[in-house]
Design a protein around this motif. Structure first.
Motif, PDB file in Angstrom:
ATOM      1  N   ALA A  63      -1.542 -13.977 -10.384  1.00 31.82           N
ATOM      2  CA  ALA A  63      -1.770 -15.288  -9.022  1.00 31.82           C
ATOM      3  C   ALA A  63      -0.711 -14.053  -8.323  1.00 31.82           C
ATOM      4  O   ALA A  63       0.071 -13.337  -8.661  1.00 31.82           O
ATOM      5  N   GLY A  64      -0.855 -14.635  -7.140  1.00 32.88           N
ATOM      6  CA  GLY A  64       0.167 -13.806  -6.109  1.00 32.88           C
ATOM      7  C   GLY A  64      -1.056 -12.722  -5.067  1.00 32.88           C
ATOM      8  O   GLY A  64      -1.635 -13.109  -5.406  1.00 32.88           O
ATOM      9  N   LEU A  65      -0.362 -11.954  -4.654  1.00 34.53           N
ATOM     10  CA  LEU A  65      -1.309 -11.321  -3.784  1.00 34.53           C
ATOM     11  C   LEU A  65      -0.239  -9.973  -3.436  1.00 34.53           C
ATOM     12  O   LEU A  65       1.293 -10.005  -3.723  1.00 34.53           O
ATOM     13  N   LEU A  66      -0.624  -9.018  -2.940  1.00 32.20           N
ATOM     14  CA  LEU A  66       0.364  -7.790  -2.689  1.00 32.20           C
ATOM     15  C   LEU A  66       0.914  -7.529  -1.081  1.00 32.20           C
ATOM     16  O   LEU A  66      -0.136  -7.685  -0.224  1.00 32.20           O
ATOM     17  N   GLN A  67       1.992  -7.035  -1.222  1.00 33.41           N
ATOM     18  CA  GLN A  67       2.633  -7.024   0.556  1.00 33.41           C
ATOM     19  C   GLN A  67       3.370  -5.654   0.480  1.00 33.41           C
ATOM     20  O   GLN A  67       3.996  -5.602  -0.342  1.00 33.41           O
ATOM     21  N   ILE A  68       3.213  -5.096   1.094  1.00 29.65           N
ATOM     22  CA  ILE A  68       3.667  -3.460   1.802  1.00 29.65           C
ATOM     23  C   ILE A  68       4.414  -4.235   3.244  1.00 29.65           C
ATOM     24  O   ILE A  68       3.651  -4.064   3.631  1.00 29.65           O
ATOM     25  N   GLN A  69       5.786  -3.060   3.278  1.00 35.07           N
ATOM     26  CA  GLN A  69       5.714  -3.355   4.581  1.00 35.07           C
ATOM     27  C   GLN A  69       6.274  -1.912   5.060  1.00 35.07           C
ATOM     28  O   GLN A  69       6.473  -0.710   4.358  1.00 35.07           O
ATOM     29  N   ARG A  70       6.461  -1.571   6.128  1.00 27.08           N
ATOM     30  CA  ARG A  70       6.072   0.291   6.690  1.00 27.08           C
ATOM     31  C   ARG A  70       7.556   0.661   6.056  1.00 27.08           C
ATOM     32  O   ARG A  70       8.824  -0.020   6.306  1.00 27.08           O
ATOM     33  N   GLY A  71       7.415   1.459   5.993  1.00 27.21           N
ATOM     34  CA  GLY A  71       8.317   1.870   4.915  1.00 27.21           C
ATOM     35  C   GLY A  71       9.130   2.284   3.596  1.00 27.21           C
ATOM     36  O   GLY A  71       9.674   2.421   2.831  1.00 27.21           O
ATOM     37  N   GLN A  72       8.352   0.123   2.711  1.00 31.32           N
ATOM     38  CA  GLN A  72       9.079   0.442   1.456  1.00 31.32           C
ATOM     39  C   GLN A  72       8.244   1.244   0.927  1.00 31.32           C
ATOM     40  O   GLN A  72       6.714   1.978   0.745  1.00 31.32           O
ATOM     41  N   PRO A  73       8.790   1.589  -0.406  1.00 27.34           N
ATOM     42  CA  PRO A  73       8.438   3.123  -1.320  1.00 27.34           C
ATOM     43  C   PRO A  73       6.631   2.081  -1.845  1.00 27.34           C
ATOM     44  O   PRO A  73       6.401   2.826  -2.217  1.00 27.34           O
ATOM     45  N   VAL A  74       7.014   0.621  -2.880  1.00 24.25           N
ATOM     46  CA  VAL A  74       6.760   0.031  -3.766  1.00 24.25           C
ATOM     47  C   VAL A  74       5.668  -1.056  -2.917  1.00 24.25           C
ATOM     48  O   VAL A  74       6.267  -1.558  -2.580  1.00 24.25           O
ATOM     49  N   PRO A  75       4.302  -1.416  -2.919  1.00 25.77           N
ATOM     50  CA  PRO A  75       4.222  -2.617  -2.317  1.00 25.77           C
ATOM     51  C   PRO A  75       4.803  -4.088  -4.029  1.00 25.77           C
ATOM     52  O   PRO A  75       5.208  -3.536  -4.730  1.00 25.77           O
ATOM     53  N   GLN A  76       5.148  -5.228  -3.094  1.00 20.58           N
ATOM     54  CA  GLN A  76       5.587  -6.217  -4.150  1.00 20.58           C
ATOM     55  C   GLN A  76       4.579  -6.961  -3.978  1.00 20.58           C
ATOM     56  O   GLN A  76       3.790  -7.351  -3.829  1.00 20.58           O
ATOM     57  N   LEU A  77       5.061  -7.725  -5.501  1.00 21.39           N
ATOM     58  CA  LEU A  77       4.115  -8.814  -6.000  1.00 21.39           C
ATOM     59  C   LEU A  77       4.977 -10.156  -5.236  1.00 21.39           C
ATOM     60  O   LEU A  77       5.451 -10.260  -6.203  1.00 21.39           O
TER      61      LEU A  77
END
Length: 442
Positions: free
Chosen positions: A182-196
């Motif tokens: 379930a869910g999706l992956l998101q990453i913002q500029r400067g973040q070290p690791v994508p978030q679920l």
């Protein structure tokens, strides 16, 4: 002037000839441009082509390997590379870029055969595939990906993961997502690791909604042996309510009351791929301390029953790579490895204590075939740094250079040099020796 004009024309002709065909447009509606021209049905899409859609534009591109690349409204993308080599998948190179908006990518047979050579870039992230059918939203600061079938691996740019790279960025800074999750992956500029994230409101489908005719996964109630997936436009179907942006005077044949040509989009069915966990990759590099095995006191117990094509030694540690293990050394780029397994001891004036490797790093530069590494080895009494650098030969043997503080011997292995291991010995001060072995994965 005549010579200059002739040379310019020859350059343009040659540049056009060099650009490989990536696919063709099988459906377009609304405002859309392909290579700075209005996108048209059956238009050929080539490597290097930009695709831009307006606020009502949709473009469906069928790729040369029977995949799909779909662009929704208010989006900008580029087919950077699309070279499929069916005879030798190792030569396949596919690279797509989405700079803004929402796009969907459905892997064709060529991509599925060479997933390690596929890359989907956004301004902040690299996406690789495990299958796959996925949807991406991006702007200049945030990227999100959801998976329809198969799986993806996502990583933010930084360190060894660069926009210029080929294939997925894997390692400690990447994260996988499969259709069963379930869910999706998101990453913002400067973040070290994508978030679920498990927030339907953030789905790429909410940024630019799909048309009703966009491919959907359909599974037959009874599997049909030899059934084929239909990926071609169906042009003989009854006229629907899809309008292109080409205007005709009201009353002309084929036009509706609003003066727009009415066409039918392609009927596209995509069978979702079952998520099958890959079998664990057989271990190819082994190391250990000398012990008695079948009367041979010079081989570690971990070597029992294995035929090695290469062996190396550091103190009482021995390392070997099994016979026939594949190794393909990349010729460019860098890679960061993650510590997967380790063993260490600290010897003080002849008395040995078990130690642990609390942290470690290993970086490889494939262009100049060098490595750097750093470990922190500790027991109950103290901890010591083990640092080293050295060279890697074309057979994957790692050897520390003369200026290195530690003695290091190791190997790279794998079809993409994705596995590494080394044994080490260091004397931080008189009477103290730190020894051990490590295994690493990309």
């Amino acid at each position: 002037m005549h010579k200059l004009l002739t040379a310019s024309l020859m350059f343009v002709c040659c540049a056009t000839a060099w650009a490989a065909d990536a696919g063709r447009v099988v459906f377009v509606t609304g405002k859309a441009q392909l290579a700075s021209k209005p996108a048209a049905l059956d238009a050929v899409v080539q490597e290097g082509d930009d695709i831009v859609t307006g606020n009502d534009g949709y473009v469906y591109i069928k790729t040369v390997d029977n995949g799909f690349f779909i662009l929704r409204p208010n989006s900008s993308a580029k087919v950077t590379a699309y070279h499929i080599d069916s005879a030798n998948p190792a030569n396949t190179r596919v690279k797509l870029e989405l700079t803004n908006g929402v796009a969907r990518a459905i892997s064709g047979q060529g991509v599925k055969a060479a997933r390690q050579n596929f890359r989907f870039n956004t301004p902040v992230a690299a996406i690789g595939v495990r299958g796959t059918d996925f949807i991406v939203f991006t702007d200049q600061h945030t990227s999100r990906v959801s998976v329809v079938s198969g799986g993806v691996v996502m990583a933010g740019f930084g360190g060894s993961c660069t926009a210029e790279g080929v294939g997925p960025c894997e390692g400690g800074a990447s994260r996988e997502l499969f259709a069963g999750q379930a869910g999706l992956l998101q990453i913002q500029r400067g973040q070290p690791v994508p978030q679920l994230l498990n927030n339907p409101a953030l789905s790429p489908d909410q940024n630019e909604k799909p048309r009703s005719d966009e491919p959907v996964g359909k599974v037959a109630a009874v599997p049909l042996q030899g059934a084929q997936v239909n990926l071609d436009p169906q042009r003989e179907l009854a006229v629907g309510n899809v309008r292109t942006t080409t205007n005709n005077p009201p009353g002309d044949g084929g036009a509706d009351d609003g003066g727009n040509i009415v066409t039918t989009p392609p009927v596209i069915e995509v069978k979702p791929e079952p998520v099958v966990p890959l079998p664990p990759k057989p271990q190819e590099i082994f190391w250990g301390r000398w012990s008695t095995v079948a009367g041979d006191v010079n081989r570690p117990a971990s070597f029992a029953g294995k035929e090695m094509d290469s062996e190396t030694f550091v103190g009482e540690y021995m390392m070997g790579r099994v016979k026939g293990a594949p190794l393909v050394m990349p010729k460019e780029g860098t890679a960061a490895f993650t510590l997967a397994n380790s063993e260490a001891f600290i010897v003080r004036n002849g008395r040995e204590s078990v130690a642990s490797v609390n942290s470690g790093s290993l970086g490889v530069n494939f262009e100049n075939r060098t490595f750097t590494t750093a470990l922190v080895v500790a027991d109950a009494a103290s901890n010591f740094a083990v640092n080293g650098r050295g060279t890697i030969d074309m057979k994957g043997l790692m050897v520390n250079d003369a200026a290195s503080a530690s003695t290091i011997r190791g190997y790279l292995s794998g079809a993409q040099a994705e596995e590494a291991a080394y044994i080490f010995r260091n004397t931080p001060r008189s009477g103290i020796t730190v020894i051990g072995g490590t295994t690493w994965k990309k």
